[in-house]
Write an enzyme that holds these catalytic residues in place. Structure first.
Site, mmCIF file in Angstrom:
data_model
loop_
_atom_site.group_PDB
_atom_site.id
_atom_site.type_symbol
_atom_site.label_atom_id
_atom_site.label_comp_id
_atom_site.label_asym_id
_atom_site.label_seq_id
_atom_site.Cartn_x
_atom_site.Cartn_y
_atom_site.Cartn_z
ATOM 1 N N SER A 117 -30.084 1.316 33.244
ATOM 2 C CA SER A 117 -29.833 1.898 31.928
ATOM 3 C C SER A 117 -31.057 2.685 31.447
ATOM 4 O O SER A 117 -31.562 3.540 32.160
ATOM 5 C CB SER A 117 -29.428 0.787 30.952
ATOM 6 O OG SER A 117 -28.779 1.320 29.826
ATOM 7 N N ASP B 174 -17.615 1.255 33.122
ATOM 8 C CA ASP B 174 -18.759 1.147 32.216
ATOM 9 C C ASP B 174 -18.375 1.686 30.843
ATOM 10 O O ASP B 174 -17.967 2.837 30.709
ATOM 11 C CB ASP B 174 -19.919 1.951 32.810
ATOM 12 C CG ASP B 174 -21.250 1.668 32.140
ATOM 13 O OD1 ASP B 174 -21.270 1.427 30.917
ATOM 14 O OD2 ASP B 174 -22.279 1.711 32.847
ATOM 15 N N HIS C 75 -21.403 -2.174 32.639
ATOM 16 C CA HIS C 75 -22.757 -1.615 32.562
ATOM 17 C C HIS C 75 -23.806 -2.558 33.160
ATOM 18 O O HIS C 75 -24.968 -2.164 33.281
ATOM 19 C CB HIS C 75 -23.112 -1.301 31.099
ATOM 20 C CG HIS C 75 -24.285 -0.389 30.931
ATOM 21 N ND1 HIS C 75 -24.333 0.867 31.487
ATOM 22 C CD2 HIS C 75 -25.472 -0.562 30.281
ATOM 23 C CE1 HIS C 75 -25.496 1.438 31.186
ATOM 24 N NE2 HIS C 75 -26.201 0.605 30.462
#
Length: 353
Positions: A177, A304, A332
């Site tokens: 991320s 996601d 995610h």
């Protein structure tokens, strides 16, 4: 100073903010507390065993010593959370002749080294040498997130690690991320020490972009978010600019954990910390000579809700990496929802000559 994952005693809690429990109360409250604690301990049990045996994670004040083509791979949807050691173990031959077996895991916003516990176990079983870092103000790092204002400061544990790496050593970096921005920063400043850089549904931004830009479709523009978001934290008072943000638990479940096991969601709910705003609002300066010379790979997560597959596809189209891999059915957080699929891809990338 960087931190490695550790588990502190009282009631099995880590030093993370957000891990407060309800005290006292009636029998029902105590039962809920015990149930939550049990889920947390189940999720951490394997990581604790590896901590005791390998000492790859130290205490909170520990010091560190010491034109591209796109390869697209798709991993099948079936993925047990963790198989037996016999099933996990890889043949030693497949890990021969690697440039490096060292792999450094960089968490995303709000997370800490703790989120990689399944990945660490699988990598160690395969003969790799994983290290998970707590970024500044994350995990069990003691710094107040309200005082983390730049990407350089946020990335300091990674910078320290790379600076202390022996001259001829190289590592594989994996950034989840917004941790992808830390990997990009490291590529710009320590490119010769990085064998490969892997962006795991990460913020693989281009020169001049800020990490937050990647999430603009979900959260709105940076300017609008800074003015109107209900998730903002004003650590220096309401009259001063916001210093961080923290999603509500229900929001986090929907964005990050829509395919993750319940015990891992419980672990995250008691371990995640506020996200410093400064680092993700900073424009990155990335050069072709340094960042551009690095070997980059991208892993897309196809279920996601935080960073949609369309946005991830846009990132790799605008800033093409050497290889692109896909994990079907992953939210995610593939280190929770698809650990085996993630593991297979990490090994495959490690072995690319």
């Amino acid at each position: 100073m960087g931190n490695r994952f550790s588990c502190k005693s009282k009631d099995g809690q880590t030093g993370s903010k957000g891990s407060k429990r309800f005290g006292g109360g009636n029998r029902s409250q105590r039962k809920l507390q015990a149930d939550e604690e049990l889920l947390h301990l189940q999720a951490l049990s394997l990581a604790i065993q590896h901590h005791q045996s390998s000492q790859r994670f130290e205490g909170s004040m520990s010091r560190r010593i010491g034109s591209t083509s796109s390869r697209r791979r798709s991993i099948p949807g079936a993925d047990p959370a963790l198989s037996t050691p016999k099933q996990q173990k890889q043949s030693p031959e497949i890990l021969e002749n690697l440039e490096t077996k060292k792999i450094v895991l960089i968490h995303g916003e709000g997370f800490g080294a703790w989120c990689w516990y399944k990945t660490i176990a699988l990598l160690e079983e395969s003969g790799m040498v994983p290290t998970a870092l707590d970024l500044t103000g994350s995990g069990i790092d003691l710094k107040d997130t309200n005082n983390v204002t730049t990407l350089e400061e946020y990335s300091k544990p990674l910078i320290d690690y790379l600076q202390n790496l022996p001259e001829d050593d190289k590592v594989i970096l994996v950034g989840h991320s917004s941790g992808g921005a830390c990997v990009s920063y490291a590529l710009e400043h320590f490119q010769r020490k990085i064998s490969k850089a892997i962006f795991l549904c990460g913020t693989m931004v281009s020169n001049g972009q800020k990490p937050f830009d990647v999430f603009a479709e979900e959260l709105g523009s940076a300017e609008l978010f800074m003015k109107e978001s209900k998730f903002l934290i004003h650590g220096n008072g309401k009259d001063n600019p916001p210093t961080g943000f923290m999603f509500e638990k229900q929001q986090m479940r929907g964005l990050y954990f829509n395919q993750s096991p319940a015990k891992d969601i419980a672990l995250a709910m008691v371990s995640m910390r506020p996200i410093p705003l400064g680092p993700i609002m900073q424009n990155l300066s990335l050069s072709k000579e340094k960042y551009g010379a690095g070997r980059r790979f991208y892993i897309q997560t196809l279920d996601d809700h935080a960073l949609s597959p369309d946005i991830q596809e846009k990132l790799v189209r605008e800033n093409p990496p050497e290889g692109v891999f896909k994990i079907k059915g992953s939210d995610h957080c593939p280190f929770f929802s698809k650990p085996q699929s993630l593991h297979k891809i990490l090994l495959e990338i490690a072995q690319i000559a």
